[in-house]
Scaffold this motif. Structure first.
Motif, PDB file in Angstrom:
ATOM      1  N   PHE A 131     -22.781  62.531  60.496  1.00 15.15           N
ATOM      2  CA  PHE A 131     -21.588  61.774  60.106  1.00 15.15           C
ATOM      3  C   PHE A 131     -21.952  60.308  59.871  1.00 15.15           C
ATOM      4  CE2 PHE A 131     -17.921  59.160  60.992  1.00 15.15           C
ATOM      5  CZ  PHE A 131     -16.875  59.824  60.372  1.00 15.15           C
ATOM      6  N   ASN A 132     -22.715  59.697  60.785  1.00 10.33           N
ATOM      7  CA  ASN A 132     -23.119  58.297  60.617  1.00 10.33           C
ATOM      8  C   ASN A 132     -24.005  58.122  59.385  1.00 10.33           C
ATOM      9  OD1 ASN A 132     -21.731  57.666  62.926  1.00 10.33           O
ATOM     10  ND2 ASN A 132     -23.534  57.760  64.251  1.00 10.33           N
ATOM     11  N   PHE A 133     -24.842  59.127  59.103  1.00 11.52           N
ATOM     12  CA  PHE A 133     -25.723  59.032  57.938  1.00 11.52           C
ATOM     13  C   PHE A 133     -24.931  59.022  56.630  1.00 11.52           C
ATOM     14  CE2 PHE A 133     -28.224  61.175  54.633  1.00 11.52           C
ATOM     15  CZ  PHE A 133     -29.314  60.321  54.570  1.00 11.52           C
ATOM     16  N   LEU A 134     -23.858  59.835  56.552  1.00  8.74           N
ATOM     17  CA  LEU A 134     -23.092  59.943  55.305  1.00  8.74           C
ATOM     18  C   LEU A 134     -21.967  58.921  55.208  1.00  8.74           C
ATOM     19  CD1 LEU A 134     -22.834  63.820  54.944  1.00  8.74           C
ATOM     20  CD2 LEU A 134     -24.369  62.274  53.734  1.00  8.74           C
ATOM     21  N   ALA A 135     -21.545  58.333  56.333  1.00 10.29           N
ATOM     22  CA  ALA A 135     -20.441  57.373  56.303  1.00 10.29           C
ATOM     23  C   ALA A 135     -20.896  56.065  55.661  1.00 10.29           C
ATOM     24  CB  ALA A 135     -19.939  57.116  57.725  1.00 10.29           C
ATOM     25  N   GLU A 136     -19.973  55.415  54.958  1.00 11.66           N
ATOM     26  CA  GLU A 136     -20.268  54.130  54.341  1.00 11.66           C
ATOM     27  C   GLU A 136     -20.202  53.025  55.390  1.00 11.66           C
ATOM     28  OE1 GLU A 136     -17.611  53.573  51.114  1.00 11.66           O
ATOM     29  OE2 GLU A 136     -18.342  55.308  49.976  1.00 11.66           O
ATOM     30  N   ASP A 137     -20.825  51.870  55.048  1.00  8.23           N
ATOM     31  CA  ASP A 137     -20.916  50.751  55.996  1.00  8.23           C
ATOM     32  C   ASP A 137     -19.609  49.954  56.018  1.00  8.23           C
ATOM     33  OD1 ASP A 137     -23.460  51.596  56.381  1.00  8.23           O
ATOM     34  OD2 ASP A 137     -24.356  50.166  54.992  1.00  8.23           O
ATOM     35  N   ILE A 138     -18.523  50.650  56.283  1.00  8.47           N
ATOM     36  CA  ILE A 138     -17.197  50.016  56.376  1.00  8.47           C
ATOM     37  C   ILE A 138     -16.600  50.435  57.715  1.00  8.47           C
ATOM     38  CG2 ILE A 138     -14.919  49.798  55.338  1.00  8.47           C
ATOM     39  CD1 ILE A 138     -16.164  50.581  52.660  1.00  8.47           C
ATOM     40  N   TYR A 139     -16.237  49.453  58.533  1.00  6.31           N
ATOM     41  CA  TYR A 139     -15.739  49.719  59.880  1.00  6.31           C
ATOM     42  C   TYR A 139     -14.219  49.584  59.925  1.00  6.31           C
ATOM     43  CZ  TYR A 139     -20.640  49.332  61.102  1.00  6.31           C
ATOM     44  OH  TYR A 139     -21.987  49.518  61.178  1.00  6.31           O
ATOM     45  N   PRO A 140     -13.523  50.461  60.641  1.00  8.92           N
ATOM     46  CA  PRO A 140     -14.055  51.594  61.410  1.00  8.92           C
ATOM     47  C   PRO A 140     -14.651  52.675  60.521  1.00  8.92           C
ATOM     48  CG  PRO A 140     -11.673  51.688  61.346  1.00  8.92           C
ATOM     49  CD  PRO A 140     -12.051  50.367  60.719  1.00  8.92           C
ATOM     50  N   LEU A 141     -15.679  53.357  61.035  1.00  8.93           N
ATOM     51  CA  LEU A 141     -16.423  54.325  60.231  1.00  8.93           C
ATOM     52  C   LEU A 141     -15.567  55.562  59.972  1.00  8.93           C
ATOM     53  CD1 LEU A 141     -19.902  54.143  61.965  1.00  8.93           C
ATOM     54  CD2 LEU A 141     -19.250  53.139  59.771  1.00  8.93           C
ATOM     55  N   VAL A 142     -15.470  55.911  58.696  1.00  4.63           N
ATOM     56  CA  VAL A 142     -14.770  57.138  58.295  1.00  4.63           C
ATOM     57  C   VAL A 142     -15.629  57.843  57.256  1.00  4.63           C
ATOM     58  CG1 VAL A 142     -12.440  56.296  58.775  1.00  4.63           C
ATOM     59  CG2 VAL A 142     -13.452  55.884  56.530  1.00  4.63           C
ATOM     60  N   LEU A 143     -15.376  59.129  57.096  1.00  6.72           N
ATOM     61  CA  LEU A 143     -16.084  59.964  56.124  1.00  6.72           C
ATOM     62  C   LEU A 143     -15.081  60.436  55.078  1.00  6.72           C
ATOM     63  CD1 LEU A 143     -18.954  61.105  55.693  1.00  6.72           C
ATOM     64  CD2 LEU A 143     -18.202  63.197  56.794  1.00  6.72           C
ATOM     65  N   VAL A 144     -15.369  60.085  53.824  1.00  6.30           N
ATOM     66  CA  VAL A 144     -14.452  60.469  52.745  1.00  6.30           C
ATOM     67  C   VAL A 144     -14.416  61.990  52.636  1.00  6.30           C
ATOM     68  CG1 VAL A 144     -14.796  58.308  51.505  1.00  6.30           C
ATOM     69  CG2 VAL A 144     -16.312  60.213  51.062  1.00  6.30           C
TER      70      VAL A 144
END
Length: 599
Positions: A123-136
């Motif tokens: 999840f961290n690998f695919l999530a973008e560097d925008i906090y809070p971290l979310v996965l599209v």
């Protein structure tokens, strides 16, 4: 920068897990413990007083994430050296902190703690560097498809859409805890067991986070004993490692995949099939795959590793992630363009409605004009009738008034005709405006169709040009390799010819030397034979001569000094006439003479 961003994602979860009251701030004592643990797992020298000095101006209250970031960047992340620590230990530390707060064991009925950790890392690998971290949702669907493919199952898109439509799911994407719940619910609904899920998650984790392009058992031919042994191969961008078994502990060798390396298909031999080789500058590794499909997959993966190594890229899935992000941005841009087009179409529709309203007003004005004209005609008729009645009563006086009235009627008839022509022109103008509006709408629709067709053709043309360029580059590389191979063969052929000529010349000289040696050996043997014959004859005649000149009486002993001079002179003459003998014959002759003298 990629390593720094990955570490920040994990540390962000650890920081938020320490915020038990959800206030966005953490106490200094907890930050001290977190900093000490980070220094330990990152192999950085720890300064306990640095945190106190950094927050010396603040009060004893908690610290926010914005206040902790300068210390984190200056005293931890700026000192991190890649390769000096194990990234998995950092992930395990941060996962241990955040899972205690957010992940309950009863919610993960199928997933183990290790599986949840691996999914958290993915999840961290695919999530973008925008906090809070979310996965599209697109990335979540991509990851679930990878895991389902590893389990040889098909992803249920309807179930995923239903889960995304819930109120607890954020609009801009999934949180890691929602994602874990989604994976767990999907596994429960499909009836998957823990072992298959663990294997699938581990395989996807090694592929995406561990940068493993392909791994499996292959047969390799040795360089010294030239025997075939089965090894566990692990392919990464720029390197191909092989181990004793699949646990990956006993590494037997590493093949560097660089620009000096190439992969070729070999024919079946030595009882092995589906063979290929990896050629380097000084070595060639011969490898055998279980079947032709596996061989083609390995060759394709090796070419991908070579391409990534030549282009200086360390991760295939990082590039795929960037491409998917670019595609999402492109789709968003197209969506905005379509919205703008729809807005323009709505404006045109409003404009058309306004024109229709104007036409409606013109029609109403035309109707009013017709009504007023009809009323005017009725009024004129009544006036005409009144005039006629008046003329009948006043026949003489009405003659002049009648003439004036006829002139006035003629003028008004001309005006009425002019009004009718004007109404007809307005009707024609209305029809032309309506036809022009319909033509404009058709032209815009055709223009949109042409633009869409042109965009699709341009995209297809770009893809064909890229594939053509790739084929041309591959053909040029093959031609260069063929030319280089032909030159090497020509040089080897010339060297072999020179060596063959030198060998023939040496063989001829050796034959000549052997022939001359044989002749010399024969001459030496003949000379030795003659020498032995001459020595034997000399000995015989010396004995006879001594016996004739000095007969020995019974009991007489003779010294060596009593030998007659004639005998000595004859022997010396005989020796001077005889050819020089070898030392062995001379020694034998001296011993024989001494024995004769003693007798």
């Amino acid at each position: 920068m990629e390593l720094r961003a990955a570490l920040l994602k994990s540390i962000w979860y650890a920081f938020t897990s320490l915020d038990t009251e959800d206030s966005g701030k953490v106490s200094k004592s907890q930050l001290k413990v977190l900093s000490h643990n980070l220094h330990s797992v990152l192999r950085i020298p720890h300064d306990p007083e640095s945190l106190e000095r950094h927050f010396s101006d603040d009060d004893d209250g908690p610290v926010s994430s914005q206040g902790y970031m300068p210390y984190l960047n200056q005293f931890i992340l700026d000192k991190v050296v890649e390769g000096m620590f194990v990234k998995e230990e950092v992930d395990e530390l941060c996962w241990t902190l955040c899972s205690k707060k957010n992940c309950r064991p009863d919610t993960l009925r199928v997933l183990t703690n290790r599986d949840a950790l691996r999914l958290w890392c993915l999840f961290n690998f695919l999530a973008e560097d925008i906090y809070p971290l979310v996965l599209v949702p697109e990335e979540a669907e991509y990851l679930l498809r990878k895991i389902s493919a590893a389990m040889t199952l098909e992803l249920n898109c309807i179930e995923m859409e239903e889960y995304l439509s819930r109120d607890c799911v954020q609009k801009d994407g999934l949180s890691v805890w929602s994602f874990l719940e989604l994976v767990n619910s999907s596994a429960v609904s499909r009836g998957a067991d823990r072992d298959s899920i663990s294997l699938a998650v581990e395989q996807v984790y090694r592929e995406m986070v561990g940068n493993v392009l392909k791994e499996g058992y292959l047969w390799k031919k040795g360089h010294l004993r030239r025997n075939w042994t089965e090894r566990w191969f692990c392919l990464k961008p720029g390197s191909l490692s092989y181990y004793m078994n699949e646990d990956g502990r006993d590494c037997k060798g590493v093949i560097e995949m660089d620009q000096n390396c190439c992969v070729e298909v070999l024919s079946d031999r030595d009882g092995k099939r589906c063979m290929f080789c990896v050629k380097m500058l000084n070595k060639t590794f011969e490898i055998s795959a279980p079947d032709s499909r596996q061989r083609q997959e390995w060759i394709t993966a090796l070419h991908t590793s070579l391409q990534l190594s030549v282009e200086g890229r360390s991760s295939l899935h990082e590039e795929l992630k960037k491409r998917r992000c670019e595609l999402r941005q492109e789709r968003e841009r197209r969506r905005v363009l379509r919205a703008q087009e729809m807005h323009r179409l709505q404006e045109l529709q409003v404009e058309r409605e306004e024109q229709l309203a104007e036409l409606k007003l013109l029609k109403e004005a035309q109707k009013q004009a017709r009504a007023s004209l009809k009323h005017e005609e009725q009024r004129r008729r009544s006036q005409r009738e009144e005039l006629q009645n008046t003329l009948q009563r006043q026949l003489q006086e009405a003659q002049e008034a009648r003439e004036n009235l006829c002139a006035e009627v003629a003028v008004r008839d001309l005006e009425a005709e002019h009004q009718r022509r004007r109404i007809k022109e307005l009707e024609d103008l209305h029809h032309r405006l309506q036809e022009a509006l319909e033509q404009q709408i058709r032209a815009r629709q055709e223009e949109e169709t042409y633009r869409y067709t042109q965009t699709r053709l341009l995209a297809e043309e770009d893809e064909k040009v890229k594939s053509l360029l790739a084929l041309q580059e591959e053909q040029e590389e093959q031609e260069k390799q063929i030319l280089q191979t032909q030159q090497e063969k020509l040089e080897l052929k010339l060297g072999m010819e020179r060596k063959v000529r030198a060998l023939d010349e040496a063989q001829r000289q050796l034959d000549k030397v052997r022939a001359s040696r044989c002749r010399v050996d024969q001459d030496i043997a003949a000379a030795q034979h003659k020498l032995r014959q001459a020595s034997t004859s000399v000995k015989h005649w010396n004995i006879q001569m001594n016996r004739l000149l000095h007969p020995i009486c019974h009991g007489e002993r003779r010294d060596s000094s009593s030998v007659p001079t004639a005998s000595v002179s004859s022997v010396s003459e005989t020796e001077s006439r005889t050819p020089q003998r070898p030392e062995r014959d001379v020694d034998k002759q001296d011993r024989l003479q001494q024995q004769q003298q003693e007798d």
